[in-house]
Design an enzyme around this catalytic site. Structure first.
Site, PDB file in Angstrom:
ATOM      1  N   GLY A 132       0.713   1.330   3.762  1.00  0.00           N
ATOM      2  CA  GLY A 132       0.948  -0.169   4.407  1.00  0.00           C
ATOM      3  C   GLY A 132       2.436  -0.098   3.654  1.00  0.00           C
ATOM      4  N   THR A 133       2.964  -1.426   4.032  1.00  0.00           N
ATOM      5  CA  THR A 133       4.255  -1.101   3.379  1.00  0.00           C
ATOM      6  C   THR A 133       4.537  -2.359   2.749  1.00  0.00           C
ATOM      7  OG1 THR A 133       4.986  -0.429   5.000  1.00  0.00           O
ATOM      8  CG2 THR A 133       5.325   0.900   4.481  1.00  0.00           C
ATOM      9  N   THR A 134       5.791  -3.921   3.089  1.00  0.00           N
ATOM     10  CA  THR A 134       6.067  -4.597   2.587  1.00  0.00           C
ATOM     11  C   THR A 134       5.595  -6.123   2.674  1.00  0.00           C
ATOM     12  OG1 THR A 134       8.420  -3.464   2.797  1.00  0.00           O
ATOM     13  CG2 THR A 134       8.532  -6.152   1.934  1.00  0.00           C
ATOM     14  N   ALA A 145       9.720   2.699   5.952  1.00  0.00           N
ATOM     15  CA  ALA A 145       8.379   2.533   6.300  1.00  0.00           C
ATOM     16  C   ALA A 145       8.102   0.849   6.932  1.00  0.00           C
ATOM     17  CB  ALA A 145       7.632   2.854   4.757  1.00  0.00           C
TER      18      ALA A 145
END
Lengths: 266, 227
Positions: free
Chosen positions: A43-45, A218
């Site tokens: 998972g990213t930001t 991403a």
């Protein structure tokens, strides 16, 4: 299943994690080397910032596995209990399990003890969970949560960040984590000031995510084709409240229109 | 050398039951009743910190009378069981019936095999999306379970209170009527109970919290409902 009854010296108390350990249902430690050909979903930001009434938390919706997109609509911002939220970046499977366990841990404590943990107590609980995940983190399965909530005793929003070793740091104003965290942080930093109102704070979180998606492959941006927009939530003395997706969509549309008018979207 | 006395099993069980009943009758009573929007539990309890009524899970509540430390131990075991079950399966799979059965089994086991029976009576209640499915399980010190479909009374003077509830109860009554009815039944004709003497909680079908239906009704709100 039988009724779990413990002798007084053996009771796990209000801790759900200890209860699972006692019942032999604890989380098994990872011993395999995931770098050996496994592609892990990440998972990213995620972003959190403090404002006049509490905190805003936001996260994009994309999960990646290597260089491909694994999920387009993953939720990274979750309520931890009525007055706090947890956002996650890192190995998605572990992160979601950690969120589930954390939510249960808080609710279990509240029910057994008859009173909710203090905000700091909740932050410390999460730190212990991150630390327990350290062996996996060493093998590339790190989970980095971001914890924020409304402190009912101090009557203000508070934000806590973590590192892989379980280090817990209180941020005074804002923070962003994950692969696009740096870009989001910079965007928020440029405009954050003390005592932001509700609308401006949401606007700023949306802008942070937009800039992160712009720079980081991403991080997912607003997806108008499928109608998938980042998750935004506020936590105030009235509790955790998700900002309706339609409002988030409008804010993104306005942001894009503004940028186009300024000649920035070329 | 001492000779062990022979005690007839009937006598032995009767003594234990009398012992448990005496302990329970010393405590103050509690009423659980269905109302239009869920389940109401009202207890006479002058303490504001030692609860008789509490939350077990999303739609399940627990109430106990008798010896506090004994029913509190059962309450915690119920929370632990429910949370573990919801974690292993799904939140939807946690139900009052299976919990009531576990309590019944445990209480029955203690009653038959231990020296001292537990001096408690407990209530396990569940609110469901349809009013007809709401559940009240009343479990006795020896593990006997009653599945009630209107109301139930636990603790001292249960018979007198039940008679008063019989005449007060109406199917589908409102929260206000149910609170007034239950509190009147608890008090009897010679006393009036103030909000400070009461512990009242509900499982609300239309709860503002989408998941957790349990809510305590405290001073201000209780005063309004009783007025």
């Amino acid at each position: 299943m039988s009724l779990p009854l413990f002798a007084p010296h053996d009771d796990p108390g209000p801790s759900f994690v200890h209860l699972l350990d006692k019942l032999g249902l604890g989380f098994p430690e990872v011993t395999a080397d995931p770098s050996a050909g496994l592609t892990i979903t990440h998972g990213t930001t995620i972003v959190a910032l403090r404002y006049a009434d509490g905190v805003v938390m936001a996260g994009d919706r994309r999960a990646t596995a290597g260089s491909s997109i694994a999920h387009r609509a993953m939720d990274k911002v979750h309520p931890a209990d009525r007055h706090s939220g947890v956002a996650i970046a890192g190995a998605a499977g572990f992160a979601l399990e950690m969120v589930k366990l954390f939510q249960l841990q808080l609710e279990h404590y509240e029910k057994v003890e008859g009173a909710a943990l203090s905000l700091e107590g909740k932050a410390n609980q999460l730190a212990q969970m991150v630390r327990q995940n350290l062996p996996s983190a060493m093998q590339g399965l790190a989970v980095i949560p971001l914890f924020a909530g409304y402190d009912l005793r101090r009557r203000q929003g508070r934000i806590y960040t973590y590192d892989v070793t379980g280090g817990r740091y209180e941020e005074s104003d804002f923070h962003a984590d994950g692969s696009g965290g740096r870009d989001a942080r910079t965007a928020v930093k440029m405009q954050w000031r003390e005592g932001l109102d509700h609308d401006t704070a949401i606007e700023l979180a949306v802008q942070g995510l937009y800039e992160a998606a712009d720079e980081d492959s991403a991080t997912g941006g607003p997806d108008a084709v499928r109608g998938i927009y980042p998750t935004v939530a506020t936590i105030t003395e009235h509790g955790f409240e998700r900002v309706p997706e339609i409002e988030v969509a409008e804010r993104f549309a306005a942001l894009i229109a503004r940028k186009t008018a300024q000649g920035l979207n070329r | 050398m001492s000779m062990p006395f022979y005690v007839a099993p009937e006598q032995f069980m009767k003594d234990k039951a009398d012992y448990a009943r005496k302990g329970i009758a010393r405590g103050r009573a509690l009423v659980g009743t269905l109302y239009t929007d869920g389940v109401l539990i009202a207890a006479e309890n002058p303490s504001h910190t030692l609860h008789k009524v509490s939350e077990i899970y999303d739609r399940i509540a627990f109430a106990g009378v008798g010896k506090y430390n004994e029913f509190d131990q059962l309450r915690v075991a119920g929370v632990q069981h429910a949370d573990v079950k919801g974690y292993q399966y799904s939140r939807e799979d946690v139900d009052a019936r299976s919990l009531a059965n576990l309590y019944a089994r445990y209480l029955g086991q203690v009653f038959t095999h231990d020296m001292k029976p537990m001096e408690v009576e407990i209530l396990v209640a569940e609110v469901t999306p349809h009013a007809d499915d709401d559940q009240l399980f009343h479990i006795l010190y020896d593990g006997t379970v009653f599945d009630e479909d209107r109301f139930t009374v636990l603790g001292g003077e249960a018979e007198a209170i039940t008679t008063r509830m019989e005449s007060a109860y109406t199917t589908g009554w409102s929260l206000g009527d149910a609170v007034k009815g239950a509190v009147k039944a608890l008090a009897g004709p010679e006393r009036t109970l103030e909000p400070k003497d009461l512990e009242v909680a509900v499982l609300e079908r239309s709860s503002t919290d989408a998941r957790r239906a349990f809510r305590r009704i405290e001073n201000g709100e209780l005063t309004t409902l009783l007025a």
